[in-house]
Design an enzyme around this catalytic site. Structure first.
Site, PDB file in Angstrom:
ATOM      1  N   PHE A  82       1.679  -3.594   3.923  1.00  0.00           N
ATOM      2  CA  PHE A  82       2.271  -4.855   4.259  1.00  0.00           C
ATOM      3  C   PHE A  82       3.597  -5.086   4.328  1.00  0.00           C
ATOM      4  O   PHE A  82       4.005  -4.701   3.239  1.00  0.00           O
ATOM      5  CB  PHE A  82       1.361  -6.074   3.540  1.00  0.00           C
ATOM      6  CG  PHE A  82      -0.127  -5.972   4.023  1.00  0.00           C
ATOM      7  CD1 PHE A  82      -0.535  -5.108   5.228  1.00  0.00           C
ATOM      8  CD2 PHE A  82      -0.941  -7.030   3.626  1.00  0.00           C
ATOM      9  CE1 PHE A  82      -1.870  -5.345   5.482  1.00  0.00           C
ATOM     10  CE2 PHE A  82      -2.197  -7.199   4.246  1.00  0.00           C
ATOM     11  CZ  PHE A  82      -2.697  -6.407   5.190  1.00  0.00           C
ATOM     12  N   CYS A  87       0.997  -1.133  -0.071  1.00  0.00           N
ATOM     13  CA  CYS A  87      -0.097   0.065  -0.016  1.00  0.00           C
ATOM     14  C   CYS A  87       0.725   1.439  -0.141  1.00  0.00           C
ATOM     15  O   CYS A  87       0.402   2.333  -0.098  1.00  0.00           O
ATOM     16  CB  CYS A  87      -1.062  -0.045   1.116  1.00  0.00           C
ATOM     17  SG  CYS A  87      -1.947  -1.364   1.187  1.00  0.00           S
ATOM     18  N   LYS A 123      -9.471   7.839   2.282  1.00  0.00           N
ATOM     19  CA  LYS A 123     -10.175   6.407   2.377  1.00  0.00           C
ATOM     20  C   LYS A 123     -11.379   6.323   2.824  1.00  0.00           C
ATOM     21  O   LYS A 123     -12.114   5.360   2.387  1.00  0.00           O
ATOM     22  CB  LYS A 123      -9.074   5.622   2.894  1.00  0.00           C
ATOM     23  CG  LYS A 123      -7.682   5.330   2.441  1.00  0.00           C
ATOM     24  CD  LYS A 123      -6.815   4.272   2.960  1.00  0.00           C
ATOM     25  CE  LYS A 123      -5.517   4.271   2.216  1.00  0.00           C
ATOM     26  NZ  LYS A 123      -4.654   5.139   2.596  1.00  0.00           N
ATOM     27  N   GLU A 147      -0.262   5.249  13.194  1.00  0.00           N
ATOM     28  CA  GLU A 147      -0.020   6.482  12.564  1.00  0.00           C
ATOM     29  C   GLU A 147      -0.201   7.666  13.292  1.00  0.00           C
ATOM     30  O   GLU A 147       0.770   8.550  13.183  1.00  0.00           O
ATOM     31  CB  GLU A 147      -0.903   6.605  11.220  1.00  0.00           C
ATOM     32  CG  GLU A 147      -0.546   7.752  10.330  1.00  0.00           C
ATOM     33  CD  GLU A 147      -1.219   7.595   9.061  1.00  0.00           C
ATOM     34  OE1 GLU A 147      -0.968   8.632   8.075  1.00  0.00           O
ATOM     35  OE2 GLU A 147      -2.386   7.192   9.113  1.00  0.00           O
ATOM     36  N   HIS A 206      -2.644   7.969   6.050  1.00  0.00           N
ATOM     37  CA  HIS A 206      -2.884   6.637   5.387  1.00  0.00           C
ATOM     38  C   HIS A 206      -4.134   6.343   5.795  1.00  0.00           C
ATOM     39  O   HIS A 206      -4.908   5.641   5.072  1.00  0.00           O
ATOM     40  CB  HIS A 206      -1.551   5.859   5.773  1.00  0.00           C
ATOM     41  CG  HIS A 206      -1.883   4.538   5.176  1.00  0.00           C
ATOM     42  ND1 HIS A 206      -1.799   4.420   3.963  1.00  0.00           N
ATOM     43  CD2 HIS A 206      -1.940   3.280   5.616  1.00  0.00           C
ATOM     44  CE1 HIS A 206      -1.861   3.059   3.520  1.00  0.00           C
ATOM     45  NE2 HIS A 206      -1.864   2.222   4.792  1.00  0.00           N
ATOM     46  N   HIS A 214      -9.864   1.769   0.081  1.00  0.00           N
ATOM     47  CA  HIS A 214      -8.478   1.399  -0.011  1.00  0.00           C
ATOM     48  C   HIS A 214      -8.134   1.225  -1.205  1.00  0.00           C
ATOM     49  O   HIS A 214      -8.427  -0.014  -1.571  1.00  0.00           O
ATOM     50  CB  HIS A 214      -7.887   0.489   1.234  1.00  0.00           C
ATOM     51  CG  HIS A 214      -6.558   0.619   1.456  1.00  0.00           C
ATOM     52  ND1 HIS A 214      -5.530   1.107   0.603  1.00  0.00           N
ATOM     53  CD2 HIS A 214      -5.671   0.014   2.405  1.00  0.00           C
ATOM     54  CE1 HIS A 214      -4.315   1.014   0.931  1.00  0.00           C
ATOM     55  NE2 HIS A 214      -4.489   0.474   2.255  1.00  0.00           N
TER      56      HIS A 214
END
Length: 411
Positions: A399, A162, A334, A313, A302, A339
Site C-alpha cells: 500500500f 507489504c 501466499k 504484477e 507477490h 499474507h
C-alpha cells in the site's frame, strides 16, 4: 570494492510451521496454514471474515512468560525467528560493533496499542502498563533482536507496508556493502490478526470471503480469486560478507545479489495497473548485480490473490522479461501462508533462498482454473530448477505504491 554477500542462517515462525525447515517442508507438501478463527471476539464484533493464517505454533509456547509479557506479539515472532536463524548460522563469532539488525514491520504493535486503549477507556490511566509505548513502537522487534544478540552496528526499522521486509533485506545488502557491519540479521514480522485490521481490510473488500473453506481461500492467479487472507509470523535471514563467512567456515545457503526499491506514486491502496515502477524495481535488482534478465529462472511473486494485484504484477513481469517469462518458474506462496503483510517479503525471501539451495521451486496451491489473462508458468507441484548457476527474485509490493525486489543466486 564490491563485496559478495551471502545467507548463512534462516529462521521462521509461520502459519505452516514453527521453524524455517518445518515451514519449507509443509510448503513443499502443499499445506495450507489458513484456518477458522476461534477467538470469542469474532462473534463479539460480528466480523464478516472469520479466517486467517495464524501462526502454527503460538509464540507463548516458545518464549518464557516473562518475555511474552514485555513484548508485543510482533516482537515475540521476531525474536523466535531471529534466534533460530542465529543458531542456524552457527552463532557467528562477531564483534558486537560489526553486528547489525535490519528489520521490518508493516503495522507494528497493534495488539499492544489497542489493548492499552481498551484498558484506558475501561479502567483508567493508572492501569495502562508502563511498557506500553516500548511494546507498540514499530522498532520494537528490531530492538528486541538487537538487545538479545548484542548487535551494536545499528538496529534499523523499515515500515513500507507489504514491501517492508524485502526492503529490509535490500538495506542490509547495502549496509554490508558499505562496510557498516560484517553480519546483519534481516527480516520482518507481523502480528495483526486483530478485530480492527480484519474489519478494515474487509471494509475495503481486500480479504477473501471464502470463510466456509479456509484452506482454499487464497488462490493466486485463479479466475475465482477474491482477495487475500491475513497471516502472521516472522522470518529472519543472517546475511554476512563472503569473506567473513568463509573465514569462520560457515554453511552458505545462497548469495544475495542485491535489491531495489521504487514507488508507483499512483494510489494509496491500488497498484499501478501498468506495473511500470514495479518493473523498474525488478530490472534494477537484476542489472545492478551485473546479470542479464534472461538469467532469471525462478520468481517468488507477490501474488496476493486479489483481482487487480495479481494481474498488475503479471503486466510488470511481462514488461521486464518479455518472451523469457515463459521460461520462468513462478511460485505464489501466499496461497499456503496467507499474507504476512510486513513480514511477507521475509518469509518469501527465505523460501526463495531454500528454492535455490535445494534447487526446487515450491508449489502454488489452490490454482484450479488459471486466469487466461495471466498466462504465467505457475508451479503447482514441486519442480526441479536444474543445475548450474540459478538466479531468482522475490517481489513485494505494498500500500502506498511501495515496490521492493530482492535478487538471489545459488551458491
Amino acid at each position: 570494492m564490491t563485496k559478495r554477500i551471502v545467507v548463512t542462517g534462516i529462521g521462521a515462525t509461520s502459519p505452516i510451521g514453527g521453524t524455517a525447515q518445518e515451514s519449507w517442508d509443509n510448503l513443499l507438501a502443499g499445506a495450507s496454514g489458513v484456518r477458522t478463527l476461534e477467538q470469542d471476539w469474532v462473534a463479539k464484533y460480528e466480523l464478516p471474515i472469520t479466517i486467517a493464517g495464524q501462526a502454527a505454533v503460538p509464540a507463548t509456547d516458545v518464549l518464557p512468560r516473562m518475555e511474552t509479557k514485555r513484548l508485543d506479539p510482533s516482537s515475540q515472532f521476531a525474536l523466535i525467528a531471529a534466534r533460530e536463524a542465529w543458531a542456524d548460522a552457527g552463532t557467528p563469532g562477531v564483534d558486537p560493533e560489526r553486528l547489525g539488525v535490519d528489520w521490518a514491520t508493516g503495522i507494528g504493535g497493534v495488539w499492544t496499542l489497542l489493548d492499552a486503549w481498551d484498558t484506558l477507556r475501561e479502567r483508567g490511566p493508572r492501569r495502562v502498563l508502563p511498557m506500553t509505548v516500548p511494546m507498540l513502537m514499530p522498532n520494537g522487534p528490531a530492538a528486541a533482536i538487537g538487545m538479545d544478540l548484542g548487535a551494536r552496528a545499528g538496529e534499523r526499522t523499515v515500515v513500507s507496508a507489504c514491501a517492508s521486509s524485502t526492503e529490509s533485506i535490500a538495506n542490509a545488502f547495502e549496509h554490508l556493502q558499505a562496510g557498516l557491519a560484517d553480519v546483519i540479521i534481516a527480516g520482518g514480522s507481523e502480528a495483526a490478526i486483530h478485530p480492527l485490521p480484519i474489519a478494515s481490510f474487509a471494509a475495503m473488500q481486500a480479504l477473501s470471503k471464502r470463510s466456509d473453506n479456509p484452506a482454499t481461500a487464497s488462490r493466486p492467479y485463479d479466475v475465482s480469486r477474491d482477495g487475500f487472507v491475513l497471516g502472521e509470523g516472522a522470518a529472519a535471514l543472517v546475511l554476512e560478507t563472503l569473506e567473513h563467512a568463509e573465514a569462520r567456515g560457515a554453511r552458505i545457503y545462497a548469495e544475495v545479489l542485491g535489491g531495489a526499491v521504487t514507488s508507483d506514486a499512483y494510489h494509496i491502496t491500488a497498484p499501478d495497473p501498468e506495473g511500470s515502477a514495479a518493473a523498474r524495481a525488478m530490472i534494477a535488482a537484476i542489472e545492478n548485480a551485473g546479470l542479464a534478465l534472461t538469467d532469471v529462472v525462478h520468481v517468488n511473486a507477490h501474488a496476493t490473490s486479489t483481482p487487480v494485484g495479481d494481474i498488475a504484477e503479471y503486466y510488470a513481469l511481462r514488461r521486464v522479461f518479455g518472451d523469457h517469462l515463459e521460461s520462468i518458474a513462478v511460485s505464489a506462496t501466499k496461497a499456503s501462508t496467507g499474507h504476512l503483510l510486513g513480514g511477507a517479503g521475509a518469509i518469501e525471501a527465505l523460501f526463495t533462498v531454500k528454492a535455490l539451495h535445494e534447487r526446487v521451486a515450491p508449489p502454488t496451491i489452490n490454482l484450479e482454473n488459471q486466469d487466461p489473462a495471466i498466462p504465467l508458468d505457475v508451479v503447482t507441484t514441486p519442480r526441479d530448477l536444474g543445475t548450474g548457476d540459478l538466479l531468482a527474485i522475490s517481489n513485494s509490493f505494498g500500500f502506498g505504491g511501495h515496490n521492493a525486489v530482492a535478487a538471489f543466486r545459488s551458491f
